[in-house]
Design a protein around this motif. Structure first.
Motif, mmCIF file in Angstrom:
data_model
loop_
_atom_site.group_PDB
_atom_site.id
_atom_site.type_symbol
_atom_site.label_atom_id
_atom_site.label_comp_id
_atom_site.label_asym_id
_atom_site.label_seq_id
_atom_site.Cartn_x
_atom_site.Cartn_y
_atom_site.Cartn_z
ATOM 1 N N GLN A 18 0.827 -1.208 0.000
ATOM 2 C CA GLN A 18 0.000 0.000 0.000
ATOM 3 C C GLN A 18 0.860 1.257 0.000
ATOM 4 N N ALA A 19 1.908 1.249 0.793
ATOM 5 C CA ALA A 19 2.805 2.410 0.853
ATOM 6 C C ALA A 19 3.521 2.610 -0.484
ATOM 7 N N LEU A 20 3.969 1.506 -1.091
ATOM 8 C CA LEU A 20 4.647 1.601 -2.381
ATOM 9 C C LEU A 20 3.713 2.114 -3.472
ATOM 10 N N GLU A 21 2.478 1.634 -3.469
ATOM 11 C CA GLU A 21 1.511 2.093 -4.469
ATOM 12 C C GLU A 21 1.194 3.569 -4.293
ATOM 13 N N ALA A 22 1.091 4.026 -3.051
ATOM 14 C CA ALA A 22 0.848 5.449 -2.795
ATOM 15 C C ALA A 22 2.036 6.283 -3.256
ATOM 16 N N GLN A 23 3.239 5.795 -2.973
ATOM 17 C CA GLN A 23 4.450 6.502 -3.409
ATOM 18 C C GLN A 23 4.531 6.533 -4.937
ATOM 19 N N TYR A 24 4.193 5.417 -5.576
ATOM 20 C CA TYR A 24 4.199 5.354 -7.037
ATOM 21 C C TYR A 24 3.240 6.403 -7.624
ATOM 22 N N THR A 25 2.048 6.469 -7.070
ATOM 23 C CA THR A 25 1.048 7.422 -7.561
ATOM 24 C C THR A 25 1.555 8.849 -7.413
ATOM 25 N N ARG A 26 2.113 9.159 -6.263
ATOM 26 C CA ARG A 26 2.631 10.511 -6.015
ATOM 27 C C ARG A 26 3.753 10.852 -6.990
ATOM 28 N N LEU A 27 4.680 9.924 -7.177
ATOM 29 C CA LEU A 27 5.812 10.168 -8.062
ATOM 30 C C LEU A 27 5.405 10.231 -9.528
ATOM 31 N N SER A 28 4.494 9.370 -9.939
ATOM 32 C CA SER A 28 4.098 9.359 -11.351
ATOM 33 C C SER A 28 3.264 10.583 -11.717
ATOM 34 N N ASP A 29 2.647 11.217 -10.736
ATOM 35 C CA ASP A 29 1.896 12.450 -10.989
ATOM 36 C C ASP A 29 2.810 13.665 -11.140
ATOM 37 N N LEU A 43 7.679 0.127 -9.972
ATOM 38 C CA LEU A 43 6.773 -0.861 -10.565
ATOM 39 C C LEU A 43 7.292 -2.284 -10.383
ATOM 40 N N HIS A 44 8.607 -2.458 -10.449
ATOM 41 C CA HIS A 44 9.192 -3.783 -10.275
ATOM 42 C C HIS A 44 9.027 -4.275 -8.840
ATOM 43 N N VAL A 45 9.191 -3.379 -7.901
ATOM 44 C CA VAL A 45 9.041 -3.740 -6.489
ATOM 45 C C VAL A 45 7.575 -4.031 -6.189
ATOM 46 N N ILE A 46 6.688 -3.227 -6.728
ATOM 47 C CA ILE A 46 5.246 -3.446 -6.544
ATOM 48 C C ILE A 46 4.845 -4.796 -7.129
ATOM 49 N N ALA A 47 5.347 -5.110 -8.310
ATOM 50 C CA ALA A 47 5.037 -6.405 -8.935
ATOM 51 C C ALA A 47 5.524 -7.550 -8.050
ATOM 52 N N TYR A 48 6.721 -7.403 -7.478
ATOM 53 C CA TYR A 48 7.268 -8.425 -6.584
ATOM 54 C C TYR A 48 6.322 -8.675 -5.407
ATOM 55 N N ARG A 50 3.140 -7.976 -5.155
ATOM 56 C CA ARG A 50 1.860 -8.519 -5.612
ATOM 57 C C ARG A 50 1.953 -10.025 -5.861
ATOM 58 N N VAL A 51 3.067 -10.465 -6.436
ATOM 59 C CA VAL A 51 3.261 -11.900 -6.671
ATOM 60 C C VAL A 51 3.430 -12.628 -5.342
ATOM 61 N N ARG A 52 4.250 -12.077 -4.443
ATOM 62 C CA ARG A 52 4.467 -12.726 -3.143
ATOM 63 C C ARG A 52 3.172 -12.868 -2.344
ATOM 64 N N LEU A 53 2.282 -11.893 -2.489
ATOM 65 C CA LEU A 53 1.011 -11.940 -1.761
ATOM 66 C C LEU A 53 -0.038 -12.792 -2.470
ATOM 67 N N GLY A 54 0.274 -13.265 -3.673
ATOM 68 C CA GLY A 54 -0.670 -14.117 -4.394
ATOM 69 C C GLY A 54 -1.745 -13.341 -5.130
ATOM 70 N N TYR A 55 -1.521 -12.049 -5.370
ATOM 71 C CA TYR A 55 -2.511 -11.237 -6.072
ATOM 72 C C TYR A 55 -2.499 -11.489 -7.573
ATOM 73 N N GLU A 56 -1.421 -12.078 -8.073
ATOM 74 C CA GLU A 56 -1.317 -12.383 -9.498
ATOM 75 C C GLU A 56 -1.611 -13.870 -9.693
#
Length: 73
Positions: A18-29, A43-48, A50-56
């Motif tokens: 959640q923190a990484l996604e919020a940071q990504y949104t802030r930075l990409s804006d 994005l690479h860290v977020i993907a990691y 998401r996979v570890r949590l089984g979201y993919e």
């Protein structure tokens, strides 16, 4: 007085995601090139996470390969 709290690794990973996604949104804006590059690298860290949590749909070893020191031959 002490206070003990027990959290699972999954909970920690979810909070971090959640923190990484919020940071990504802030930075990409941002319009700054450095912020855009940092957002892309997140994005690479977020993907990691998401996979570890089984979201993919794929499991960790399918996406990233197995660890050579854990492979039984």
């Amino acid at each position: 007085m002490t206070y003990d709290e027990t959290v699972s690794v999954e909970e920690l990973f979810e909070e971090e995601l959640q923190a990484l996604e919020a940071q990504y949104t802030r930075l990409s804006d941002s319009t700054e090139l450095g912020s855009q590059k940092t957002a892309e690298s997140l994005l690479h860290v977020i993907a990691y996470f998401r996979v570890r949590l089984g979201y993919e749909g794929d499991d960790f070893e399918t996406v990233y390969g197995s660890y050579p020191d854990r492979t039984i031959h």
